[in-house]
Design a protein around this motif. Structure first.
Motif, PDB file in Angstrom:
ATOM      1  N   ASN A 176       0.843  -1.185   0.000  1.00 29.45           N
ATOM      2  CA  ASN A 176       0.000   0.000   0.000  1.00 29.45           C
ATOM      3  C   ASN A 176       0.888   1.247   0.000  1.00 29.45           C
ATOM      4  O   ASN A 176       1.991   1.233   0.583  1.00 29.45           O
ATOM      5  N   CYS A 177       0.434   2.307  -0.631  1.00 29.65           N
ATOM      6  CA  CYS A 177       1.271   3.509  -0.803  1.00 29.65           C
ATOM      7  C   CYS A 177       1.744   4.052   0.539  1.00 29.65           C
ATOM      8  O   CYS A 177       2.922   4.398   0.710  1.00 29.65           O
ATOM      9  N   GLY A 201      -4.758   9.064  -4.164  1.00 25.80           N
ATOM     10  CA  GLY A 201      -4.806   7.678  -3.675  1.00 25.80           C
ATOM     11  C   GLY A 201      -6.158   7.039  -3.959  1.00 25.80           C
ATOM     12  O   GLY A 201      -6.278   5.815  -4.003  1.00 25.80           O
ATOM     13  N   GLU A 229      -7.372   0.633   5.894  1.00 24.81           N
ATOM     14  CA  GLU A 229      -6.124   1.316   5.489  1.00 24.81           C
ATOM     15  C   GLU A 229      -5.125   1.263   6.643  1.00 24.81           C
ATOM     16  O   GLU A 229      -3.937   1.020   6.451  1.00 24.81           O
ATOM     17  N   ARG A 272      -7.514  11.412   5.100  1.00 29.29           N
ATOM     18  CA  ARG A 272      -7.533  11.981   3.746  1.00 29.29           C
ATOM     19  C   ARG A 272      -7.499  13.494   3.854  1.00 29.29           C
ATOM     20  O   ARG A 272      -8.257  14.089   4.636  1.00 29.29           O
TER      21      ARG A 272
HETATM   22  C1  2RA Z   1      -5.460   5.495  -0.716  1.00 29.63           C
HETATM   23  N1  2RA Z   1      -3.776   3.889  -0.010  1.00 29.63           N
HETATM   24  O1  2RA Z   1      -4.632   6.370  -0.481  1.00 29.63           O
HETATM   25  C2  2RA Z   1      -5.080   4.032  -0.614  1.00 29.63           C
HETATM   26  C3  2RA Z   1      -5.118   3.359  -1.959  1.00 29.63           C
HETATM   27  N2  2RA Z   1      -4.192   3.929  -2.865  1.00 29.63           N
HETATM   28  O2  2RA Z   1      -6.629   5.745  -1.075  1.00 29.63           O
END
Ligand code: 2RA
Length: 340
Positions: free
Chosen positions: A129-130, A161, A212, A236
């Protein structure tokens, strides 16, 4: 002689970056094929100074191809990865589908390159995962010097993401703030993302964490050391590209901040930008398009016996996805397939 490589998901954010990075790094390819769903058939995508027309993933025959970089999500990967693997093509998959499979290596080349030799069980290799990738690149060299007991991380993850739709939602909502007649309700994200932050990425788990956050725990353990305890809060934020992380680490023994900074300065994939002055640190908009994971704000955490804190920023489409996948392809070629 070079490799025959396919990119599945070539029209998405990550797929396009995979093609860009293969070209930028001069990956030794004899043939590069861009694959996409039938609805995107014939879409033109850039590969360096060349333009490729996408072919239909659904009918593509992987026979004779050395490797395929997949960026098509778990559902499609479930259909096409086994098909490619069975045809003898090694799949390097960016989805979460195989990351936790004991028969599939999960690789960040700067951390666990030796795991590449486990690919042959399923002919599949998983990309992390990033948010995990950039963190473990920094943690691994410190763990090698002063064994890590516990990590507490808060992430500030960009909307890219969540794909092109996530970027479009931020852009449209931001514009609508200045144009009240044009309301853009939350769709890709749970709440308004413009001028806001959302402490929720992926689904909620029974213990109150999100998937996540669970990924960061499980993947850090698989890549570095199962004994490391990780507590993550994934958020986010209204940034287009570039994930940021505030990382707090507790070690088994004391590690001086100056020694830690020197270790990171020498570590592969890391760029330390760390001056205790205005602008002496990296912010997400400065990392976009770069290969490096940037480390700033490194300092002792004197609230525990052996603690350090630092700020970590990286382009989530690059080290967080496409670059790491291409680095795995380079590693696979260098250490296993040995063509080119
Ligand atoms: C996100 N790591 O940032 C998740 C998937 N790329 O949404």
């Amino acid at each position: 002689m070079g490799y025959k490589i396919a990119i599945a998901g070539a029209t998405g954010n990550v797929g396009r970056e995979m093609l860009n990075i293969l070209a930028e790094r001069g990956f030794p390819a004899d043939e590069v094929v861009a694959l996409a769903s039938r609805k995107s058939l014939g879409t033109e995508v850039s590969y360096g100074d060349r333009t490729l027309k996408t072919k239909d993933l659904d009918t593509f025959d992987f026979t004779g191809f050395d490797m395929a970089l997949f960026a098509i999500g778990s559902d499609a990967t479930k259909i096409y990865a086994p098909k490619a693997a069975k045809a003898g093509c090694v799949v390097i998959d960016n989805s979460s589908l195989y990351r936790y499979d004991p028969d599939v290596p999960l690789i960040v080349p700067e951390c666990n390159p030796q795991a590449i030799h486990g690919y042959s069980k399923k002919n599949i290799i998983a990309n992390p995962n990033c948010s995990t990738a950039q963190m473990v690149v920094a943690l691994k060299p410190l763990h090698d010097r002063a064994k890590i007991k516990r990590v507490v991380v808060s992430t500030y993850q960009s909307v890219s993401g969540a794909g092109k739709e996530g970027m479009d939602e931020l852009w449209d909502q931001t514009k609508s703030i200045y144009n009240p007649t044009h309301d853009v309700p939350a769709k890709k994200f749970q709440k308004q993302i413009a001028f806001n932050v959302i402490p929720h990425i992926d689904v909620f788990m029974d213990d109150g964490s999100t998937k996540e956050e669970w990924k960061m725990v499980a993947e850090t353990k698989k890549i570095i050391d199962t004994a490391i305890k990780v507590q993550a809060t994934c958020v986010r934020v209204p940034v287009f590209v570039g994930h940021s992380e505030s990382v707090n680490v507790e070690f088994e023994e004391f590690l001086d901040e100056d020694e830690a900074r020197d270790i990171l300065r020498e570590a592969p994939g890391i760029m330390v930008v760390d001056k205790r002055e205005d602008g002496g640190y990296v912010t997400p908009i400065e990392c976009v398009g770069d290969f490096a994971t940037f480390i700033s704000r490194l300092r002792q955490d004197s609230t525990v016996e052996n603690g350090l804190s630092f700020w970590c920023v990286s382009d989530n489409l690059r080290k967080g996805a496409a670059l790491n996948a291409v680095q795995i392809a380079e590693l696979l070629g260098r250490e296993v397939l040995k063509k080119g």
